[in-house]
Design a protein around this motif. Structure first.
Motif, PDB file in Angstrom:
ATOM      1  N   VAL A  69       0.833  -1.205   0.000  1.00  0.00           N
ATOM      2  CA  VAL A  69       0.000   0.000   0.000  1.00  0.00           C
ATOM      3  C   VAL A  69       0.867   1.254   0.000  1.00  0.00           C
ATOM      4  O   VAL A  69       0.633   2.207  -0.764  1.00  0.00           O
ATOM      5  N   ASP A  72       2.609   1.532  -3.526  1.00  0.00           N
ATOM      6  CA  ASP A  72       1.782   1.739  -4.715  1.00  0.00           C
ATOM      7  C   ASP A  72       0.778   2.872  -4.593  1.00  0.00           C
ATOM      8  O   ASP A  72       0.319   3.407  -5.606  1.00  0.00           O
ATOM      9  N   VAL A  73       0.390   3.203  -3.363  1.00  0.00           N
ATOM     10  CA  VAL A  73      -0.662   4.219  -3.206  1.00  0.00           C
ATOM     11  C   VAL A  73      -0.148   5.323  -2.300  1.00  0.00           C
ATOM     12  O   VAL A  73       0.660   6.141  -2.688  1.00  0.00           O
ATOM     13  N   LEU A 130     -10.029   1.222   2.197  1.00  0.00           N
ATOM     14  CA  LEU A 130      -9.158   0.226   1.594  1.00  0.00           C
ATOM     15  C   LEU A 130      -9.850  -1.120   1.763  1.00  0.00           C
ATOM     16  O   LEU A 130     -10.032  -1.604   2.881  1.00  0.00           O
ATOM     17  N   SER A 157     -11.597   2.890  -4.114  1.00  0.00           N
ATOM     18  CA  SER A 157     -10.945   2.875  -5.423  1.00  0.00           C
ATOM     19  C   SER A 157      -9.791   1.880  -5.467  1.00  0.00           C
ATOM     20  O   SER A 157      -9.159   1.719  -6.514  1.00  0.00           O
ATOM     21  N   ASP A 158      -9.541   1.211  -4.334  1.00  0.00           N
ATOM     22  CA  ASP A 158      -8.422   0.279  -4.264  1.00  0.00           C
ATOM     23  C   ASP A 158      -8.821  -1.007  -3.549  1.00  0.00           C
ATOM     24  O   ASP A 158      -9.472  -0.960  -2.493  1.00  0.00           O
ATOM     25  N   LYS A 181      -8.718  -0.113  -8.648  1.00  0.00           N
ATOM     26  CA  LYS A 181      -7.385  -0.622  -8.965  1.00  0.00           C
ATOM     27  C   LYS A 181      -7.044  -1.747  -7.990  1.00  0.00           C
ATOM     28  O   LYS A 181      -7.288  -1.639  -6.791  1.00  0.00           O
ATOM     29  N   HIS A 183      -4.378  -4.200  -6.050  1.00  0.00           N
ATOM     30  CA  HIS A 183      -3.018  -4.324  -5.536  1.00  0.00           C
ATOM     31  C   HIS A 183      -2.893  -5.718  -4.916  1.00  0.00           C
ATOM     32  O   HIS A 183      -3.820  -6.182  -4.252  1.00  0.00           O
TER      33      HIS A 183
END
Length: 234
Positions: A69, A72-73, A130, A157-158, A181, A183
């Motif tokens: 996390v 990537d975010v 999340l 959104s993830d 998206k 992950h």
């Protein structure tokens, strides 16, 4: 910087794959394929639920999730961590504890009595969520959970998962269409790589697994399973 991120991602993928193999969460069976709920025939099956019974491994996997996390975010993007019923709940708890965030969980469907809600816990409109699961196959089952979060007025959104099949070409596009998206830590290709390097299965089994990963629907059809499936929004 980009090179370091790629190295970090590759290291996590292989370490996670090795841990899954170590606790025999991974199963290869080409002569008697598994049948999934969708009707797909498969020589591979994974049980990520086994991880929660191994404290050192589940701790390492949870740490990898938080690192992913952050890589990537953004560590400060989220207000709440949500787990999907049922396998995603323990992972959400582990990750929420590490990120010092509130946790909720989402039912597959409402109970039909009492408050008759799908979301358990305190979720406020406008909060960034999340969403955590143990694994993702083609992504379709995650959309219902995301829809429940959005219907509650929150933002998702993830999606973060321990294991991603990464064999269905439509999955990333499907999730992107819904503004999501994905992950993840590791995939079947990472598992196959470790299994080959360490000679954990016989060559014929590894050959059939490779054929399935390259063309899952074709392999399924040739073994009596479905040859196509699509998500139909509810």
């Amino acid at each position: 910087m980009i090179e370091n991120k790629a190295k970090n991602k590759a290291m996590i993928a292989l370490k996670t794959a090795k841990m899954l193999l170590e606790i025999k969460a991974v199963n290869f069976r080409s002569k008697e394929p598994y049948t999934f709920t969708s009707g797909l025939k498969s020589p591979v099956y994974i049980d990520c639920r086994k991880l929660i019974s191994y404290p050192r491994i589940r701790s390492a996997v949870s740490d990898f999730c938080v690192v992913t996390v952050m890589r990537d975010v953004d560590f400060e993007k989220y207000d709440v961590v949500a787990g999907g019923e049922t396998a995603g709940i323990p992972y959400a708890a582990f990750i929420a504890e590490r990120m010092r965030l509130p946790m909720i969980y989402i039912r597959k469907k409402s109970k039909g009595f009492g408050r008759n809600v799908r979301i358990e816990g305190d979720l406020k409109a406008g909060q960034h969520v999340l969403f955590v699961e143990d694994l993702t196959t083609d992504g379709t089952s995650k959309l219902s959970f995301a829809q429940a979060i959005r219907e509650a007025g929150a933002i998702v959104s993830d999606i973060l998962c321990v294991f991603y099949y990464d064999i269905f070409r439509h999955a990333p596009t499907l999730l992107a269409q819904y503004g999501i998206k994905l992950h993840y830590l590791t995939t079947w290709k990472d598992v196959l790589s470790v299994a080959r390097n360490e000679a954990l299965f016989d060559p014929l089994t590894l050959y059939e697994v490779k054929k399935f990963l390259d063309s899952p629907l074709e392999w399924s059809a040739s073994h009596g399973g479905i040859s196509d499936f699509r998500y139909k929004p509810r």
